[in-house]
Design an enzyme around this catalytic site. Sequence first.
Site, PDB file in Angstrom:
ATOM      1  N   HIS A  79       0.812  -1.225   0.000  1.00  0.00           N
ATOM      2  CA  HIS A  79       0.000   0.000   0.000  1.00  0.00           C
ATOM      3  C   HIS A  79       0.843   1.271   0.000  1.00  0.00           C
ATOM      4  O   HIS A  79       0.295   2.367   0.049  1.00  0.00           O
ATOM      5  CB  HIS A  79      -0.921   0.010   1.228  1.00  0.00           C
ATOM      6  CG  HIS A  79      -1.803  -1.195   1.312  1.00  0.00           C
ATOM      7  ND1 HIS A  79      -2.913  -1.351   0.512  1.00  0.00           N
ATOM      8  CD2 HIS A  79      -1.717  -2.319   2.075  1.00  0.00           C
ATOM      9  CE1 HIS A  79      -3.491  -2.530   0.793  1.00  0.00           C
ATOM     10  NE2 HIS A  79      -2.781  -3.118   1.734  1.00  0.00           N
ATOM     11  N   ARG A  80       2.161   1.118  -0.031  1.00  0.00           N
ATOM     12  CA  ARG A  80       3.027   2.292   0.043  1.00  0.00           C
ATOM     13  C   ARG A  80       2.793   3.234  -1.131  1.00  0.00           C
ATOM     14  O   ARG A  80       2.840   4.450  -0.985  1.00  0.00           O
ATOM     15  CB  ARG A  80       4.491   1.857   0.106  1.00  0.00           C
ATOM     16  CG  ARG A  80       5.469   3.019   0.236  1.00  0.00           C
ATOM     17  CD  ARG A  80       6.877   2.541   0.507  1.00  0.00           C
ATOM     18  NE  ARG A  80       6.973   1.986   1.849  1.00  0.00           N
ATOM     19  CZ  ARG A  80       8.043   1.342   2.306  1.00  0.00           C
ATOM     20  NH1 ARG A  80       9.073   1.149   1.512  1.00  0.00           N
ATOM     21  NH2 ARG A  80       8.069   0.878   3.538  1.00  0.00           N
ATOM     22  N   ALA A  81       2.534   2.674  -2.314  1.00  0.00           N
ATOM     23  CA  ALA A  81       2.417   3.509  -3.514  1.00  0.00           C
ATOM     24  C   ALA A  81       1.261   4.503  -3.394  1.00  0.00           C
ATOM     25  O   ALA A  81       1.424   5.695  -3.673  1.00  0.00           O
ATOM     26  CB  ALA A  81       2.236   2.635  -4.751  1.00  0.00           C
TER      27      ALA A  81
END
Length: 314
Positions: A267-269
């Site tokens: 989910h970093r993006a």
Amino acid sequence: VVGQERVKSALILNAVNPRVGGVLIRGEKGTAKSTLVRALAALLPEINVVDGCPVGCDPDEPDDLCDDCGARKSSLPRARRRPRFETLPLGVTEDRLLGSIDIERAIQRGEKRFEPGILARVNRGVLYVDEVNLLEDHIVDVLLDVAAMGVNVVEREGVSHAHPSRFVLVGTMNPEEGELRPQLLDRFGLCVDVVGSPDVAERAEIVARRLAFERDGAGFAARFGADEQALGEAIARGRARLGDVAVESATCEAAARLALRIGVDGHRAEILTVKAAATLAAFEGKSVVSGDEIARAAELVFPHRVKRRPFEER
């Protein structure tokens, strides 16, 4: 620097909001990668620090102080300075990176004396690694640990010292010289690929500026002094506005849909896309993040995380 607008945007976003996560600049030699990165130092707004502290602790953050400042937090003298810009040499040793403790002094006198390393000096500043893909593996591991935690802990013979170490990580590399470890690649919030300009007029202007600089470096710098000052002031205003930018639920959903459609892991993006979009809005004086900022931020967040071409069928 002529052109390279996307690189400039990525660096400005990190100057406005260090939580964007740094930037990796990939490209062939001779495209002004290092020149652009080093120019960032002059644009960073001044910060409050504890006067005399080698770590540059923030006197307004009593829960985020080094051990020395923490021991005297009731009376911390203040000063103002620009964030530090540190270059990490490829052959750096762990002691030079982390710092060291004078064990002999600790044993003989019972005094804990810490010799600060690069990670102490660069706290709240910019850490630049040229040819980051050639960095030694054990140094990469140490760097990742500190970057993730925001704290550097040095331990020697049962004696320890801790200090905050939060910095913008900026790396440059030439892909022809080798790839970057996936663990380090993912640590960069943004990524930009650069190439030489295909435009004849731009290339001619690059030559003209280089010759002008070699003839009269001081005069050349003065020629762009007003523009540089204006950009620094715009970055400071962006920092001040950042907390007031509204991020609506529809914006978060747009970023999440984009990440799913492109097919990135974790989910970093999408988190970084929203942060970068909000930072763009703050820098440009907008109060609400729109789809335009999301699209422009995604161009900087996704390139090094995509495993297949965007919108390609599964």
